[in-house]
Write a protein that holds these residues in place. Structure first.
Motif, PDB file in Angstrom:
ATOM      1  N   GLU A   1       0.531  -0.985   0.184  1.00 13.16           N
ATOM      2  CA  GLU A   1      -0.165   0.255   0.039  1.00 13.16           C
ATOM      3  C   GLU A   1       0.487   0.875   0.100  1.00 13.16           C
ATOM      4  O   GLU A   1       1.916   1.662   0.525  1.00 13.16           O
ATOM      5  CB  GLU A   1      -0.822   0.531   1.415  1.00 13.16           C
ATOM      6  CG  GLU A   1       0.036  -0.577   2.689  1.00 13.16           C
ATOM      7  CD  GLU A   1      -0.669   0.286   3.636  1.00 13.16           C
ATOM      8  OE1 GLU A   1      -1.843   1.246   3.662  1.00 13.16           O
ATOM      9  OE2 GLU A   1      -1.130  -0.361   4.333  1.00 13.16           O
ATOM     10  N   ASP A   2       0.241   2.505  -0.380  1.00 11.04           N
ATOM     11  CA  ASP A   2       1.518   3.446  -0.295  1.00 11.04           C
ATOM     12  C   ASP A   2       1.293   3.653   0.816  1.00 11.04           C
ATOM     13  O   ASP A   2       1.000   4.095   1.840  1.00 11.04           O
ATOM     14  CB  ASP A   2       0.357   4.696  -1.034  1.00 11.04           C
ATOM     15  CG  ASP A   2       0.921   6.065  -1.746  1.00 11.04           C
ATOM     16  OD1 ASP A   2       1.839   5.923  -1.351  1.00 11.04           O
ATOM     17  OD2 ASP A   2       0.403   6.839  -1.877  1.00 11.04           O
TER      18      ASP A   2
ATOM     19  N   LYS B   1       9.460   2.747  -3.994  1.00 14.64           N
ATOM     20  CA  LYS B   1       7.939   3.146  -3.798  1.00 14.64           C
ATOM     21  C   LYS B   1       7.500   3.113  -5.208  1.00 14.64           C
ATOM     22  O   LYS B   1       8.512   3.728  -6.235  1.00 14.64           O
ATOM     23  CB  LYS B   1       7.885   4.325  -3.504  1.00 14.64           C
ATOM     24  CG  LYS B   1       8.318   4.682  -2.264  1.00 14.64           C
ATOM     25  CD  LYS B   1       7.812   5.666  -1.130  1.00 14.64           C
ATOM     26  CE  LYS B   1       8.015   6.286   0.156  1.00 14.64           C
ATOM     27  NZ  LYS B   1       7.244   6.339   0.971  1.00 14.64           N
ATOM     28  N   LYS B   2       6.986   2.315  -5.721  1.00 12.01           N
ATOM     29  CA  LYS B   2       6.305   1.246  -6.994  1.00 12.01           C
ATOM     30  C   LYS B   2       4.626   1.493  -6.921  1.00 12.01           C
ATOM     31  O   LYS B   2       4.404   0.577  -6.466  1.00 12.01           O
ATOM     32  CB  LYS B   2       6.546  -0.005  -7.425  1.00 12.01           C
ATOM     33  CG  LYS B   2       6.442  -0.381  -8.751  1.00 12.01           C
ATOM     34  CD  LYS B   2       6.755   0.029 -10.153  1.00 12.01           C
ATOM     35  CE  LYS B   2       6.767   0.254 -11.232  1.00 12.01           C
ATOM     36  NZ  LYS B   2       7.248   0.616 -12.559  1.00 12.01           N
ATOM     37  N   GLU B   3       4.359   2.463  -7.622  1.00 16.24           N
ATOM     38  CA  GLU B   3       2.898   2.670  -7.539  1.00 16.24           C
ATOM     39  C   GLU B   3       2.874   2.291  -8.936  1.00 16.24           C
ATOM     40  O   GLU B   3       3.561   2.550 -10.659  1.00 16.24           O
ATOM     41  CB  GLU B   3       2.592   4.126  -8.339  1.00 16.24           C
ATOM     42  CG  GLU B   3       1.264   4.568  -8.336  1.00 16.24           C
ATOM     43  CD  GLU B   3       0.783   5.818  -8.238  1.00 16.24           C
ATOM     44  OE1 GLU B   3      -0.300   6.130  -9.448  1.00 16.24           O
ATOM     45  OE2 GLU B   3       1.615   6.607  -7.886  1.00 16.24           O
TER      46      GLU B   3
ATOM     47  N   TYR C   1       2.165  -0.558  -4.796  1.00 16.36           N
ATOM     48  CA  TYR C   1       0.991   0.165  -4.376  1.00 16.36           C
ATOM     49  C   TYR C   1       0.173   0.593  -5.558  1.00 16.36           C
ATOM     50  O   TYR C   1       0.810   0.994  -6.773  1.00 16.36           O
ATOM     51  CB  TYR C   1       0.646   0.469  -3.051  1.00 16.36           C
ATOM     52  CG  TYR C   1       1.613   2.395  -3.670  1.00 16.36           C
ATOM     53  CD1 TYR C   1       0.611   3.200  -4.045  1.00 16.36           C
ATOM     54  CD2 TYR C   1       2.972   2.715  -3.809  1.00 16.36           C
ATOM     55  CE1 TYR C   1       0.995   4.618  -4.568  1.00 16.36           C
ATOM     56  CE2 TYR C   1       2.838   3.524  -4.535  1.00 16.36           C
ATOM     57  CZ  TYR C   1       2.480   5.076  -4.906  1.00 16.36           C
ATOM     58  OH  TYR C   1       2.571   5.933  -4.893  1.00 16.36           O
ATOM     59  N   THR C   2      -1.053   0.958  -5.571  1.00 16.23           N
ATOM     60  CA  THR C   2      -1.749   1.057  -6.449  1.00 16.23           C
ATOM     61  C   THR C   2      -2.801   2.571  -6.402  1.00 16.23           C
ATOM     62  O   THR C   2      -2.645   2.586  -4.626  1.00 16.23           O
ATOM     63  CB  THR C   2      -3.357   0.209  -7.010  1.00 16.23           C
ATOM     64  OG1 THR C   2      -3.881   0.763  -8.313  1.00 16.23           O
ATOM     65  CG2 THR C   2      -4.385   0.111  -6.530  1.00 16.23           C
ATOM     66  N   ASN C   3      -2.643   3.659  -7.625  1.00 18.92           N
ATOM     67  CA  ASN C   3      -3.622   4.589  -6.686  1.00 18.92           C
ATOM     68  C   ASN C   3      -4.771   4.598  -6.546  1.00 18.92           C
ATOM     69  O   ASN C   3      -5.917   4.443  -7.645  1.00 18.92           O
ATOM     70  CB  ASN C   3      -3.578   5.581  -7.623  1.00 18.92           C
ATOM     71  CG  ASN C   3      -4.158   6.991  -7.239  1.00 18.92           C
ATOM     72  OD1 ASN C   3      -4.335   7.485  -6.214  1.00 18.92           O
ATOM     73  ND2 ASN C   3      -3.370   8.363  -7.397  1.00 18.92           N
TER      74      ASN C   3
ATOM     75  N   HIS D   1      -6.487  -4.024 -10.007  1.00 25.32           N
ATOM     76  CA  HIS D   1      -5.465  -3.046  -8.906  1.00 25.32           C
ATOM     77  C   HIS D   1      -4.312  -4.062  -8.652  1.00 25.32           C
ATOM     78  O   HIS D   1      -3.664  -3.664  -8.365  1.00 25.32           O
ATOM     79  CB  HIS D   1      -6.292  -3.101  -7.573  1.00 25.32           C
ATOM     80  CG  HIS D   1      -6.976  -2.383  -7.547  1.00 25.32           C
ATOM     81  ND1 HIS D   1      -7.073  -1.529  -7.229  1.00 25.32           N
ATOM     82  CD2 HIS D   1      -8.131  -2.530  -6.991  1.00 25.32           C
ATOM     83  CE1 HIS D   1      -8.261  -0.468  -7.094  1.00 25.32           C
ATOM     84  NE2 HIS D   1      -9.042  -1.402  -6.469  1.00 25.32           N
TER      85      HIS D   1
END
Length: 316
Positions: A144-145, A301-303, A155-157, A281
């Motif tokens: 998660e973010d 940090k990977k979105e 994470y995904t936005n 997601h």
């Protein structure tokens, strides 16, 4: 049972040289390496994993904290993490928490005592501040973010994807929208983002009669329909927090002879078999990135972008 000294004696090389071959280290001549490999094969020698861990400082094990084993969302994440680990000869230890803070802290203590090379939180109850207390003992990643906290994450936005869904529903003039969530917004980032996205699109909070809490499994989707219809008989559509919950809701609606569309999340088999819209997601990618981030020296940090998959009859 053979040991490393037996291999050294048979091969004619020192124990330290044998150790370098076993740990796949450099600076061993090819002929020497082959002598040792032949001796290992002849003796049917198998390295002691505990001794190997002591000599390399690695356990070759990753701990994965997850609240539930039976929920497809976490099963999909675990599958991705496990497959990535398998390719690197790493083991995965599953650490069920049931969102119990004491259990989650116990797993952090295990990291402190070098039971794992790293820890992945698929979801959590404890704060990021508490996690930071243990970062010096090993790499920790969250699925998660983690915002401004110096904690790696994949994470995904979610808020962006929720705004896209609610924006479509507003464009199509949908009112009386039912929403399901697993936990309250104080404990669930996903619930908080769902409510935030709804307010940004519609300009007001989700009414209590249109929000069903505690939805986690198929039967909860059925209960959600009962609650939402009772509180709002004009219900026109349901946005569920998972495909499993959405499938339960759709089954209950069909049993009542109601053609109310349902939107789920995670693009599981439920959504394909029952033909309802969903948000993917990208849990497989998130799980893979979470595993690899354990081995990075810095904060990663990977979105991963989500995808809204439109199915069924939302647009008529």
């Amino acid at each position: 049972m053979s040991n490393i000294r037996d291999v050294a004696k048979l091969s004619g090389h020192s124990v330290s040289t044998v150790s370098r071959v076993l740990n796949d280290q450099n600076y061993v001549a090819e002929e020497t390496k082959q002598d040792i490999l032949n001796a290992i094969k002849e003796l049917d020698y198998h390295p002691n994993d505990v001794a190997r861990a002591l000599s390399t400082g690695k356990t070759y094990t990753i701990g994965v904290v997850l609240p539930y084993l039976k929920v497809p969302y976490f099963q999909k994440l675990i599958s991705a993490i496990t497959q990535a680990a398998f390719k690197e000869d790493y083991q995965v230890t599953l650490l069920p928490s049931d969102y119990n803070e004491e259990s989650e802290i116990k797993y952090l203590e295990m990291l402190k005592h070098q039971a794992f090379d790293g820890l992945i939180f698929t979801s959590r109850s404890i704060s990021f501040d508490k996690i930071l207390e243990y970062k010096r003992y090993g790499n920790i990643t969250c699925c998660e973010d983690t915002f401004n906290y110096p904690i790696s994450c994949a994470y995904t936005n979610r808020e962006e994807s929720f705004i896209k869904v609610f924006g479509l529903l507003k464009k199509l003039n949908f009112e009386h929208i039912g929403v399901t969530a697993s936990r309250n917004e104080q404990n669930s980032q996903s619930t908080k983002l769902t409510k935030s996205a709804y307010q940004k699109v519609f300009g007001h909070e989700i009414a209590s009669e249109n929000l069903f809490m505690g939805a986690q499994v198929f039967s909860d989707g059925q209960e959600a329909v009962k609650y939402l219809l009772k509180e709002d008989p004009k219900l026109k559509i349901i946005f569920a927090n998972s495909d499993q919950v959405a499938a339960g809701a759709l089954k209950e609606l069909k049993a009542r002879g109601l053609e109310i569309p349902v939107i789920g999340q995670e693009d599981l088999d439920y959504s394909r078999l029952m033909n309802f819209s969903t948000i993917d997601h990208q849990l497989t990618e998130i799980g893979e990135y979470a595993f690899w981030s354990i081995f990075e020296e810095g904060i990663v940090k990977k979105e991963v972008p989500s995808e809204f998959i439109l199915r069924g009859e939302i647009i008529k």
